[in-house]
Design a protein around this motif. Structure first.
Motif, PDB file in Angstrom:
ATOM      1  N   MET A 149       0.816  -1.169   0.000  1.00  0.00           N
ATOM      2  CA  MET A 149       0.000   0.000   0.000  1.00  0.00           C
ATOM      3  C   MET A 149       0.880   1.260   0.000  1.00  0.00           C
ATOM      4  SD  MET A 149      -2.860   1.142   2.794  1.00  0.00           S
ATOM      5  CE  MET A 149      -1.703   1.569   4.048  1.00  0.00           C
ATOM      6  N   LEU A 150       1.929   1.244   0.802  1.00  0.00           N
ATOM      7  CA  LEU A 150       2.814   2.406   0.859  1.00  0.00           C
ATOM      8  C   LEU A 150       3.582   2.582  -0.454  1.00  0.00           C
ATOM      9  CD1 LEU A 150       4.149   2.043   4.498  1.00  0.00           C
ATOM     10  CD2 LEU A 150       2.538   3.741   3.648  1.00  0.00           C
ATOM     11  N   ILE A 151       3.996   1.493  -1.048  1.00  0.00           N
ATOM     12  CA  ILE A 151       4.702   1.572  -2.335  1.00  0.00           C
ATOM     13  C   ILE A 151       3.778   2.177  -3.382  1.00  0.00           C
ATOM     14  CG2 ILE A 151       5.690   0.199  -4.221  1.00  0.00           C
ATOM     15  CD1 ILE A 151       6.697  -1.739  -1.994  1.00  0.00           C
ATOM     16  N   ARG A 152       2.528   1.736  -3.401  1.00  0.00           N
ATOM     17  CA  ARG A 152       1.550   2.267  -4.352  1.00  0.00           C
ATOM     18  C   ARG A 152       1.294   3.752  -4.089  1.00  0.00           C
ATOM     19  NH1 ARG A 152      -2.615  -1.710  -4.709  1.00  0.00           N
ATOM     20  NH2 ARG A 152      -2.969  -1.188  -2.538  1.00  0.00           N
ATOM     21  N   ALA A 153       1.165   4.119  -2.814  1.00  0.00           N
ATOM     22  CA  ALA A 153       0.935   5.524  -2.463  1.00  0.00           C
ATOM     23  C   ALA A 153       2.112   6.390  -2.909  1.00  0.00           C
ATOM     24  CB  ALA A 153       0.725   5.665  -0.962  1.00  0.00           C
ATOM     25  N   LYS A 154       3.319   5.885  -2.754  1.00  0.00           N
ATOM     26  CA  LYS A 154       4.500   6.639  -3.187  1.00  0.00           C
ATOM     27  C   LYS A 154       4.498   6.792  -4.704  1.00  0.00           C
ATOM     28  CE  LYS A 154       9.503   6.780  -2.730  1.00  0.00           C
ATOM     29  NZ  LYS A 154      10.675   6.130  -2.111  1.00  0.00           N
ATOM     30  N   ALA A 155       4.170   5.715  -5.414  1.00  0.00           N
ATOM     31  CA  ALA A 155       4.139   5.760  -6.879  1.00  0.00           C
ATOM     32  C   ALA A 155       3.081   6.734  -7.395  1.00  0.00           C
ATOM     33  CB  ALA A 155       3.879   4.357  -7.440  1.00  0.00           C
ATOM     34  N   GLN A 156       2.003   6.906  -6.641  1.00  0.00           N
ATOM     35  CA  GLN A 156       0.922   7.800  -7.043  1.00  0.00           C
ATOM     36  C   GLN A 156       1.133   9.230  -6.549  1.00  0.00           C
ATOM     37  OE1 GLN A 156      -2.579   5.794  -5.567  1.00  0.00           O
ATOM     38  NE2 GLN A 156      -2.580   4.330  -7.248  1.00  0.00           N
ATOM     39  N   GLY A 157       2.276   9.468  -5.897  1.00  0.00           N
ATOM     40  CA  GLY A 157       2.590  10.806  -5.425  1.00  0.00           C
ATOM     41  C   GLY A 157       1.910  11.187  -4.125  1.00  0.00           C
ATOM     42  N   GLU A 158       1.329  10.211  -3.437  1.00  0.00           N
ATOM     43  CA  GLU A 158       0.669  10.494  -2.170  1.00  0.00           C
ATOM     44  C   GLU A 158       1.652  10.542  -1.008  1.00  0.00           C
ATOM     45  OE1 GLU A 158      -2.402   7.575  -1.839  1.00  0.00           O
ATOM     46  OE2 GLU A 158      -3.472   8.318  -3.600  1.00  0.00           O
ATOM     47  N   LEU A 159       2.840  10.013  -1.211  1.00  0.00           N
ATOM     48  CA  LEU A 159       3.932  10.101  -0.243  1.00  0.00           C
ATOM     49  C   LEU A 159       5.080  10.835  -0.922  1.00  0.00           C
ATOM     50  CD1 LEU A 159       4.079   6.500   1.284  1.00  0.00           C
ATOM     51  CD2 LEU A 159       3.162   8.550   2.346  1.00  0.00           C
ATOM     52  N   ALA A 160       5.897  11.478  -0.124  1.00  0.00           N
ATOM     53  CA  ALA A 160       7.046  12.204  -0.668  1.00  0.00           C
ATOM     54  C   ALA A 160       7.968  11.257  -1.416  1.00  0.00           C
ATOM     55  CB  ALA A 160       7.806  12.885   0.458  1.00  0.00           C
ATOM     56  N   GLU A 161       8.595  11.764  -2.455  1.00  0.00           N
ATOM     57  CA  GLU A 161       9.516  10.968  -3.274  1.00  0.00           C
ATOM     58  C   GLU A 161      10.621  10.346  -2.418  1.00  0.00           C
ATOM     59  OE1 GLU A 161      10.947   9.014  -6.462  1.00  0.00           O
ATOM     60  OE2 GLU A 161       9.140  10.255  -6.485  1.00  0.00           O
ATOM     61  N   GLU A 162      11.075  11.090  -1.413  1.00  0.00           N
ATOM     62  CA  GLU A 162      12.166  10.591  -0.573  1.00  0.00           C
ATOM     63  C   GLU A 162      11.695   9.699   0.578  1.00  0.00           C
ATOM     64  OE1 GLU A 162      10.847  14.574   0.962  1.00  0.00           O
ATOM     65  OE2 GLU A 162      11.405  13.836  -0.994  1.00  0.00           O
ATOM     66  N   ALA A 163      10.400   9.413   0.638  1.00  0.00           N
ATOM     67  CA  ALA A 163       9.849   8.586   1.712  1.00  0.00           C
ATOM     68  C   ALA A 163      10.461   7.185   1.696  1.00  0.00           C
ATOM     69  CB  ALA A 163       8.331   8.485   1.573  1.00  0.00           C
ATOM     70  N   ASP A 164      10.848   6.718   2.860  1.00  0.00           N
ATOM     71  CA  ASP A 164      11.384   5.369   3.033  1.00  0.00           C
ATOM     72  C   ASP A 164      10.210   4.474   3.430  1.00  0.00           C
ATOM     73  OD1 ASP A 164      12.538   2.998   3.924  1.00  0.00           O
ATOM     74  OD2 ASP A 164      14.175   4.004   4.991  1.00  0.00           O
ATOM     75  N   VAL A 165       9.665   3.762   2.456  1.00  0.00           N
ATOM     76  CA  VAL A 165       8.447   2.982   2.711  1.00  0.00           C
ATOM     77  C   VAL A 165       8.690   1.848   3.692  1.00  0.00           C
ATOM     78  CG1 VAL A 165       7.238   3.630   0.595  1.00  0.00           C
ATOM     79  CG2 VAL A 165       8.717   1.645   0.586  1.00  0.00           C
ATOM     80  N   ARG A 166       9.874   1.282   3.716  1.00  0.00           N
ATOM     81  CA  ARG A 166      10.166   0.223   4.682  1.00  0.00           C
ATOM     82  C   ARG A 166      10.138   0.786   6.107  1.00  0.00           C
ATOM     83  NH1 ARG A 166      11.425  -4.327   3.070  1.00  0.00           N
ATOM     84  NH2 ARG A 166      13.294  -5.471   3.181  1.00  0.00           N
ATOM     85  N   ALA A 167      10.758   1.930   6.303  1.00  0.00           N
ATOM     86  CA  ALA A 167      10.764   2.555   7.624  1.00  0.00           C
ATOM     87  C   ALA A 167       9.350   2.963   8.029  1.00  0.00           C
ATOM     88  CB  ALA A 167      11.694   3.764   7.633  1.00  0.00           C
ATOM     89  N   GLN A 168       8.581   3.472   7.085  1.00  0.00           N
ATOM     90  CA  GLN A 168       7.210   3.857   7.396  1.00  0.00           C
ATOM     91  C   GLN A 168       6.355   2.635   7.731  1.00  0.00           C
ATOM     92  OE1 GLN A 168       5.744   6.507   4.349  1.00  0.00           O
ATOM     93  NE2 GLN A 168       6.727   8.244   5.337  1.00  0.00           N
ATOM     94  N   ALA A 169       6.591   1.536   7.052  1.00  0.00           N
ATOM     95  CA  ALA A 169       5.857   0.299   7.349  1.00  0.00           C
ATOM     96  C   ALA A 169       6.177  -0.167   8.767  1.00  0.00           C
ATOM     97  CB  ALA A 169       6.194  -0.775   6.331  1.00  0.00           C
ATOM     98  N   ARG A 170       7.458  -0.122   9.144  1.00  0.00           N
ATOM     99  CA  ARG A 170       7.841  -0.510  10.511  1.00  0.00           C
ATOM    100  C   ARG A 170       7.184   0.418  11.530  1.00  0.00           C
ATOM    101  NH1 ARG A 170      12.829  -1.711   7.895  1.00  0.00           N
ATOM    102  NH2 ARG A 170      13.577   0.402   8.264  1.00  0.00           N
TER     103      ARG A 170
END
Length: 55
Positions: free
Chosen positions: A1-22
């Protein structure tokens, strides 16, 4: 879900999705503990703070 949100521009480009998932897993576990107190205001405050981290 976070990867998809990042790809759609809903999360900052520099967002670390693994860290956010944790963070989300840890946060949800904490909510489960706080939820047992029945303190709705405390839960709402915590959710609001978490949303600012994810924005």
């Amino acid at each position: 879900m976070l990867i998809r949100a990042k790809a759609q521009g809903e999360l900052a480009e520099e967002a670390d999705v693994r860290a956010q998932a944790r963070f989300l897993v840890t946060f949800v576990q904490g909510l489960r503990v706080i939820g047992k107190t029945g303190d709705e205001r405390r839960i709402n405050d915590a959710v609001e703070q978490a949303m600012t981290v994810l924005r």
